[in-house]
Design a protein around this motif. Sequence first.
Motif, mmCIF file in Angstrom:
data_model
loop_
_atom_site.group_PDB
_atom_site.id
_atom_site.type_symbol
_atom_site.label_atom_id
_atom_site.label_comp_id
_atom_site.label_asym_id
_atom_site.label_seq_id
_atom_site.Cartn_x
_atom_site.Cartn_y
_atom_site.Cartn_z
ATOM 1 N N PHE A 191 0.865 -1.187 0.000
ATOM 2 C CA PHE A 191 0.000 0.000 0.000
ATOM 3 C C PHE A 191 0.896 1.231 0.000
ATOM 4 O O PHE A 191 1.538 1.536 1.005
ATOM 5 C CB PHE A 191 -0.922 0.005 1.226
ATOM 6 C CG PHE A 191 -1.961 -1.086 1.212
ATOM 7 C CD1 PHE A 191 -3.199 -0.861 0.636
ATOM 8 C CD2 PHE A 191 -1.687 -2.331 1.760
ATOM 9 C CE1 PHE A 191 -4.170 -1.868 0.623
ATOM 10 C CE2 PHE A 191 -2.636 -3.338 1.745
ATOM 11 C CZ PHE A 191 -3.889 -3.111 1.172
ATOM 12 N N GLU A 242 1.646 5.365 -0.542
ATOM 13 C CA GLU A 242 1.024 6.694 -0.540
ATOM 14 C C GLU A 242 2.096 7.774 -0.594
ATOM 15 O O GLU A 242 3.049 7.767 0.190
ATOM 16 C CB GLU A 242 0.161 6.887 0.712
ATOM 17 C CG GLU A 242 -0.544 8.243 0.719
ATOM 18 C CD GLU A 242 -1.473 8.446 1.910
ATOM 19 O OE1 GLU A 242 -2.146 9.492 1.959
ATOM 20 O OE2 GLU A 242 -1.496 7.561 2.792
ATOM 21 N N ASP A 286 2.467 11.684 -0.005
ATOM 22 C CA ASP A 286 1.698 12.723 0.672
ATOM 23 C C ASP A 286 2.438 14.057 0.595
ATOM 24 O O ASP A 286 3.409 14.294 1.311
ATOM 25 C CB ASP A 286 1.467 12.320 2.138
ATOM 26 C CG ASP A 286 0.580 13.312 2.893
ATOM 27 O OD1 ASP A 286 -0.095 14.132 2.236
ATOM 28 O OD2 ASP A 286 0.582 13.272 4.140
ATOM 29 N N SER A 344 0.790 14.125 -4.504
ATOM 30 C CA SER A 344 -0.011 13.307 -3.583
ATOM 31 C C SER A 344 -0.865 12.316 -4.375
ATOM 32 O O SER A 344 -1.597 12.708 -5.290
ATOM 33 C CB SER A 344 -0.929 14.191 -2.723
ATOM 34 O OG SER A 344 -0.196 15.033 -1.874
ATOM 35 N N SER A 384 -2.218 7.738 -3.995
ATOM 36 C CA SER A 384 -2.052 6.450 -3.308
ATOM 37 C C SER A 384 -2.412 5.322 -4.257
ATOM 38 O O SER A 384 -3.136 5.521 -5.240
ATOM 39 C CB SER A 384 -2.930 6.392 -2.052
ATOM 40 O OG SER A 384 -4.298 6.492 -2.390
ATOM 41 N N THR A 385 -1.886 4.137 -3.955
ATOM 42 C CA THR A 385 -2.175 2.951 -4.765
ATOM 43 C C THR A 385 -2.068 1.725 -3.870
ATOM 44 O O THR A 385 -1.453 1.781 -2.799
ATOM 45 C CB THR A 385 -1.212 2.844 -5.966
ATOM 46 O OG1 THR A 385 -1.580 1.734 -6.777
ATOM 47 C CG2 THR A 385 0.223 2.690 -5.515
ATOM 48 N N LYS A 386 -2.646 0.628 -4.299
ATOM 49 C CA LYS A 386 -2.659 -0.569 -3.450
ATOM 50 C C LYS A 386 -2.340 -1.808 -4.281
ATOM 51 O O LYS A 386 -2.325 -1.755 -5.523
ATOM 52 C CB LYS A 386 -4.026 -0.715 -2.778
ATOM 53 C CG LYS A 386 -5.220 -0.865 -3.713
ATOM 54 C CD LYS A 386 -6.482 -0.974 -2.901
ATOM 55 C CE LYS A 386 -7.708 -1.224 -3.789
ATOM 56 N NZ LYS A 386 -8.045 -0.073 -4.614
ATOM 57 N N THR A 438 4.899 6.662 2.169
ATOM 58 C CA THR A 438 4.654 5.554 3.092
ATOM 59 C C THR A 438 4.300 4.289 2.322
ATOM 60 O O THR A 438 3.706 4.347 1.248
ATOM 61 C CB THR A 438 3.522 5.876 4.083
ATOM 62 O OG1 THR A 438 2.306 6.118 3.353
ATOM 63 C CG2 THR A 438 3.854 7.100 4.920
ATOM 64 N N THR A 445 1.814 -4.259 -6.242
ATOM 65 C CA THR A 445 1.632 -2.874 -6.681
ATOM 66 C C THR A 445 2.622 -2.622 -7.813
ATOM 67 O O THR A 445 3.812 -2.886 -7.670
ATOM 68 C CB THR A 445 1.905 -1.906 -5.520
ATOM 69 O OG1 THR A 445 1.053 -2.249 -4.428
ATOM 70 C CG2 THR A 445 1.647 -0.467 -5.933
#
Length: 575
Positions: A331, A333, A335, A353, A355-357, A391, A520
């Motif tokens: 996961f 991210e 930011d 910014s 996010s991806t999973k 992160t 990912t």
Amino acid sequence: MMKLFKFLKPYRIPIIVILVLTLLQSLSQLFLPALMANVVDKGIVNGDISYIVKIGGFMLLVAAGGVVFSILAGFYSSKVSMGFGKIIREKMFTHIENFSLQGFDKVGASSLITRTTNDIMQVQQVLTMMLKVLIMAPMMFIGGIFIAVATDAAMSLIIIAVVPIIVAAIIVVAKKGLPLFKALQKKLDRLNLVLREGLNGIRVIRSFNRTTHERNRFNEANLDFANTAIKVNKIMATLTPIMMFVLNFSIIAIIWFGSIRISNGNLQVGELMAFIQYAMQIMFSLIMSSMMLIMIPRASVSASRINEVLDTVSEAKDPVEDKHGRRLEGFVEFDHVTFSYPGAEEPVLSNISFSTKPGEVTAIVGGTGAGKSTLINLLPRFYDVDHGTITIDGIDTRDMSQSNLRNNISFAPQKSVLFSGTIADNIRYGKKMATDKEVRKAADVAQVSDFILETKNGFDSVIAQKGANVSGGQKQRLSIARALIRKASIYIFDDSFSALDFKTDAKLRASLQEETSDSTVFIVAQRISTVMDADQIIVLDHGEMAGVGTHQELMESCEIYQEIVSSQLSEEETA
């Protein structure tokens, strides 16, 4: 230079042995003139053959002992200095491997090569000299003066008078030589840089018919280095004639005044001969010291350059304690991430910014210089962000060890790099203990099996240095196979499909989708057809996010993405 000598700790016992052997060698040399004086004054003058034979035989034993001590000291000196160089090279290479890319950019690859080879060799040579001279020169100097004074105090004033002249000459020459030695090493860096660029860029140089220009460029750097080397050698070369002149003048003075003292009955012939020998030993001890002082300035420059590398602290530091040494899920991210290269006036990336999973493919597109490769280089911490956080599974990447972080990432770089060895070795580079079955599967997914099986030895076929015997597309597919063989949580493909035709590209992406379905995936691409099926596409423009979404969403909302698409695809393909 003393700072580097801490690496001599494993050789403490051999160094003690060397010092003892050198001490014994010095004592044997100091003892010989006294024995010779006895042979002349007691044996030859009195015609005592038995005394001559006895003392002469003893002299042979002392001389033989000195030779044995010298050989053993030389052997152990070489062993210690070579081992010392080996340790520093290992430390240097290990430390350089931990450099961030900023560290490489700061020092430069050519300079790092020079420091790891030539500079360490300079320090090695001085160490060998020091181990031989450290005990011998002071012992010969102090012992020689002590025995000379004991033999004839009045004539010893000749030796005492010339010592300051020699010391002054050494200081003057060393002061003039040190700045030139510093310049010499920098010019050697420059010469290596030009040579490296000329060899690496030979195809470009020939294609633009610039061989004459590059030859002139190399000759200019070579001449600059040679002129500086000649200048410094001229300065250093003046020292030996000065010292030999002083030495010979001293011997003439000793013979002159010695003959007068013999005539007056204050000195014997054998004592004069011994005194001359001790005078020569004193002078040669100073010459040995001067040789050290010739070598030390250059070695000190080299040592400071080595220490500069060893003292360089990588910008990407590991945490004191890595509490996240586990398998990551993927996961990711970003930011509000901002990043600037050292010395740059403006950030390369600003306020990124997203996010991806796991199971999602994130594509990154944009114009040349938009910051695409820089963005994905931040994920494995090739560089650290200036502001914001990255992160993985909610953990800041800076709170993980670089080793653990990169164990969870598989990377296919923009410029495919292959190593000399077999095709199987290159694929296994991603997973050392991979089986033959895993190697073949990775090659199948990367669409490179057909090419491999057509070669004479298949997977055992040899790859030349830098992959010179394979095409650009074959390099890229082997690089992708190397990335796929490691079962990672996160896969990064940095423009890794650019050299592939449309058919191979499509087949490869279809195979990748199945192989990386639980991971990912990040794809940097110039070709829109490569990223149209991505779960999200990030559009960069001058380091800022111009849009994020699927292909259809961006076609409706992002003008820059529309321009990129329209420049590559027809209206039917766009629809």
